[in-house]
Design an enzyme around this catalytic site. Structure first.
Site, short mmCIF file in Angstrom:
data_model
loop_
_atom_site.label_atom_id
_atom_site.label_comp_id
_atom_site.label_asym_id
_atom_site.label_seq_id
_atom_site.Cartn_x
_atom_site.Cartn_y
_atom_site.Cartn_z
N ASN A 164 0.65 -1.42 -0.17
CA ASN A 164 -0.16 -0.30 0.12
C ASN A 164 0.72 1.10 0.01
OD1 ASN A 164 0.63 -1.03 2.64
ND2 ASN A 164 -1.26 0.47 3.55
N LYS A 187 12.01 -7.78 1.42
CA LYS A 187 11.65 -7.73 0.11
C LYS A 187 10.19 -7.42 -0.37
CE LYS A 187 8.39 -10.67 0.49
NZ LYS A 187 7.84 -10.48 -1.05
N GLY A 240 2.60 -5.28 7.54
CA GLY A 240 1.60 -6.39 6.81
C GLY A 240 0.55 -6.66 7.57
N GLU A 262 4.37 -4.08 12.42
CA GLU A 262 3.34 -3.14 12.31
C GLU A 262 2.66 -3.59 11.34
OE1 GLU A 262 3.88 -0.20 13.04
OE2 GLU A 262 5.48 -0.03 13.55
N CYS A 296 -3.04 1.36 6.99
CA CYS A 296 -3.19 0.34 8.35
C CYS A 296 -4.20 1.57 9.17
CB CYS A 296 -1.93 0.12 9.07
SG CYS A 296 -0.64 1.69 8.79
N GLU A 393 -10.38 -5.71 10.16
CA GLU A 393 -9.84 -4.46 9.53
C GLU A 393 -10.47 -4.99 7.57
OE1 GLU A 393 -5.68 -4.65 8.36
OE2 GLU A 393 -5.53 -3.66 8.49
P1 NAD Z 1 0.31 -9.31 3.47
O1 NAD Z 1 0.81 -9.46 5.27
O2 NAD Z 1 -0.75 -10.13 2.72
O3 NAD Z 1 1.73 -9.47 3.45
C1 NAD Z 1 2.75 -8.33 3.99
C2 NAD Z 1 4.09 -9.30 3.04
O4 NAD Z 1 4.22 -10.24 3.77
C3 NAD Z 1 4.20 -9.33 1.42
O5 NAD Z 1 5.76 -8.95 1.45
C4 NAD Z 1 4.04 -10.16 1.44
O6 NAD Z 1 4.70 -11.10 0.26
C5 NAD Z 1 4.87 -11.04 2.91
N1 NAD Z 1 4.36 -12.76 3.03
C6 NAD Z 1 3.48 -12.76 2.98
N2 NAD Z 1 3.42 -14.04 3.75
C7 NAD Z 1 4.51 -13.92 4.09
C8 NAD Z 1 4.92 -15.31 5.38
N3 NAD Z 1 4.84 -16.36 5.72
N4 NAD Z 1 6.17 -15.23 5.81
C9 NAD Z 1 7.42 -13.73 5.55
N5 NAD Z 1 5.95 -12.50 4.76
C10 NAD Z 1 4.72 -12.45 4.40
O7 NAD Z 1 -0.43 -7.45 4.14
P2 NAD Z 1 -0.71 -6.99 2.53
O8 NAD Z 1 -2.30 -7.40 1.73
O9 NAD Z 1 0.33 -6.54 1.74
O10 NAD Z 1 -0.57 -5.57 3.24
C11 NAD Z 1 -2.15 -5.18 4.09
C12 NAD Z 1 -1.92 -4.91 5.95
O11 NAD Z 1 -0.88 -4.63 5.58
C13 NAD Z 1 -3.05 -4.90 6.29
O12 NAD Z 1 -3.56 -5.78 7.01
C14 NAD Z 1 -2.64 -3.34 6.71
O13 NAD Z 1 -2.98 -2.65 8.28
C15 NAD Z 1 -1.17 -3.69 6.95
N6 NAD Z 1 -0.43 -2.48 6.80
C16 NAD Z 1 0.27 -1.94 8.05
C17 NAD Z 1 0.60 -1.11 8.49
C18 NAD Z 1 1.58 -0.75 9.50
O14 NAD Z 1 2.36 0.59 9.80
N7 NAD Z 1 1.04 -0.56 11.10
C19 NAD Z 1 1.14 -0.22 7.56
C20 NAD Z 1 0.43 -0.73 6.04
C21 NAD Z 1 -0.18 -1.84 6.02
#
Ligand code: NAD
Length: 500
Positions: A164, A187, A240, A262, A296, A393
């Site tokens: 995002n 990554k 994430g 985060e 987020c 969420e």
């Molecule tokens: P996601 O958790 O699906 O993926 C995040 C990253 O993790 C990607 O690079 C993905 O390839 C990687 N990943 C996937 N499986 C993994 C594993 N088993 N081990 C390690 N890495 C893995 O999230 P998304 O859909 O890309 O992003 C949306 C989410 O991110 C939402 O829940 C949002 O709230 C959160 N977010 C949080 C913040 C914050 O600062 N708190 C900021 C932005 C987004």
């Protein structure tokens, strides 16, 4: 022309991005690539190297070598100079990087250019700390010892980012890590990998030694798990979803690596009867419809005093109806598409669940524009605390509204969530503002505002929203290890069989 030739011709027109390992742009070890999709057109616009665990291993080895080599020998003053140069290069290339982010994630150009122009501040702020990582001299109860502490770099940092806001969320991690003297392997998300790979060229141009910054992209989500659990990584920083964050923490725990997580949120905006209703309506819109709700910190739960609920919701709905949806590259557009197909399906599924559970859609729903991955600014009323849309969420432009009668009730409703990332209080009563902020279970509370961030202010969540904080002075210390050094001053011998 056969199918293989046709595919070759199609991909020849696309931009291409390689991995960045040890100061070089390189193909994935497997030679494979994958296509990344423009969410507005729904078409593949670039090919990206499809890295594997072998590429992660190469990147981590390069990062380790840099740490033990020329980078590890630089002083904080020298690291700061490189970081400032990188900041200047980001500023010079902001337009191109912002365009890439828009292409890859569908976020608005007007938002991404703001983020990119702001990004150098992270490198400047942490450059200002790189030469101030002081230790302490510590008096002890033992007069024959002089004791001091040192701050040493934590080592090789593994960073995993979502789609995002790839570069901004990377800067939250990279700037303090570089200031502390760490090396970095990132990554980015498989849904928006291009800007991080393009950014790598600036790191090289700034003059950082090879191996300090490495990027591995790949379609396989297990790549992140491999990086987080890598035996030669020392610290893991992740942004994430909460579910993935838990998996990352488990992978990191195997090697007892430090983690900063985060994660997601379900942030409340509490609006009291004495609030400036115009400002509050604008703030609620900024909290949930900006960035298409794909942030987020989205203020996705509106908790409003019953006496002003109709007026406030009517104002928000009136503006929501006029929000301009369309091409995110166009500066006049106010909301672009949902960033990728799985996310569009997820948001659509939540809208169906709201309908089934009995919520009322005042405005909104899916829209047929561009690729078709559009969701209109959506307001759901008659939402009860048990509904999925209130508890989970959504990560889309969906506002859930619920009224309250007393301050106590508003606080209880705001805190009735497993998350605790952010929230806001809208009131012109200064005592109430601080009283309520004090009781909100959240890492950030804005009073009469929403969605403000700064490199100098800690950001992170309570509960299921995460672990640790990014930004602020403390963050750079998170990327260091403290070493205590004991100096014996007298040369006297001791009883070797007891502690001194
Ligand atoms: P996601 O958790 O699906 O993926 C995040 C990253 O993790 C990607 O690079 C993905 O390839 C990687 N990943 C996937 N499986 C993994 C594993 N088993 N081990 C390690 N890495 C893995 O999230 P998304 O859909 O890309 O992003 C949306 C989410 O991110 C939402 O829940 C949002 O709230 C959160 N977010 C949080 C913040 C914050 O600062 N708190 C900021 C932005 C987004």
């Amino acid at each position: 022309m056969n199918e293989a030739q046709a595919t070759q011709e199609r991909t020849a027109d696309l931009e291409s991005f390689q991995l960045f390992i040890d100061g070089q742009t390189v193909d994935a070890a497997s030679g494979r690539t994958f296509g990344t999709v423009d969410p507005y057109t729904g078409e593949t616009w670039a090919t990206v190297a499809d890295g594997s665990t072998e590429d992660v291993d190469r990147a981590v080895s390069a990062a380790r070598r840099a740490l033990q080599g020329s980078w590890g020998k630089l002083s904080g003053f020298q690291r700061a100079k490189l970081m400032r140069r990188l900041g200047e290069l980001i500023d010079r290339n902001a337009e191109a990087l912002a365009r890439l982010e828009v292409r890859d994630s569908g976020k608005l150009y007007r938002e991404m250019i703001f983020q990119l122009r702001y990004l150098p501040e992270w490198f400047n702020y942490y450059a200002g700390l790189a030469d101030k990582l002081e230790g302490r001299t510590i008096p002890t109860d033992k007069s024959n010892f002089f004791v001091y502490t040192k701050r040493e770099p934590a080592g090789v940092v593994a960073a995993i980012t979502p789609w995002n806001a790839p570069l901004m969320l990377m800067a939250f991690k990279l700037a303090p890590a570089l200031a502390a003297g760490c090396t970095f392997v990132i990554k980015p998300s498989e849904h928006a990998p291009a800007s991080t790979l393009a950014f790598a060229r600036l790191v090289e141009e700034a003059g950082f030694p090879p191996g300090v910054f490495n990027v591995v992209t790949g379609l396989d989500r297990s790549l992140g798990a491999h990086l987080a659990g890598h035996p030669d990584v020392n610290k893991v920083v992740f942004t994430g979803s909460t579910a993935t964050g838990r998996a990352v923490a488990q992978a990191a725990a195997g090697k007892l690596n430090g983690v900063v997580l985060e994660l997601g949120g379900k942030s409340p905006q509490i609006v009291f009867e004495d609030a400036d209703v115009t400002a509050a309506a604008n703030g609620v819109i900024a909290g949930i419809f900006a960035a298409c709700g794909q942030t987020c910190m989205a203020g996705s739960r509106l908790i409003v005093h019953r006496s002003i609920a109709d007026e406030l919701v009517a104002r928000i709905a009136e503006r929501a109806r006029t929000i301009r949806l369309g091409d995110p590259q166009d500066e006049a557009t106010e909301m672009g598409p949902i960033s990728n197909l799985p996310q569009f399906q997820r948001v659509s599924e939540y809208l169906r669940s709201a309908e089934l559970e009995g919520a009322r859609m005042l405005v909104g729903g899916v829209a047929d524009i561009g690729s078709g991955w559009f969701v209109k600014p959506t307001i759901l009323t008659d939402v009860t605390p048990a509904m999925r849309v209130w508890r989970e969420e959504i990560f889309g432009p969906v506002l859930c509204v619920s009224p309250f009668d007393t301050e106590e009730q508003a606080i209880a409703m705001a805190n009735d969530t497993e998350y605790g990332l952010a929230g806001s209080v809208w009131t012109l009563n200064i005592q109430r503002a601080h009283r309520v902020a004090d009781r909100m279970h959240a890492g950030t509370v804005w009073i009469n505002s929403y969605r403000a961030v700064s490199p100098s202010v800690p950001f992170g969540g309570f509960g299921a929203s995460g672990l640790g904080r990014e930004n602020g002075i403390e963050s750079v210390l998170d990327f260091t290890e403290t070493k205590s050094v004991w100096v014996e001053l007298t040369g006297a011998t001791r009883d070797p069989f007891r502690m001194v």
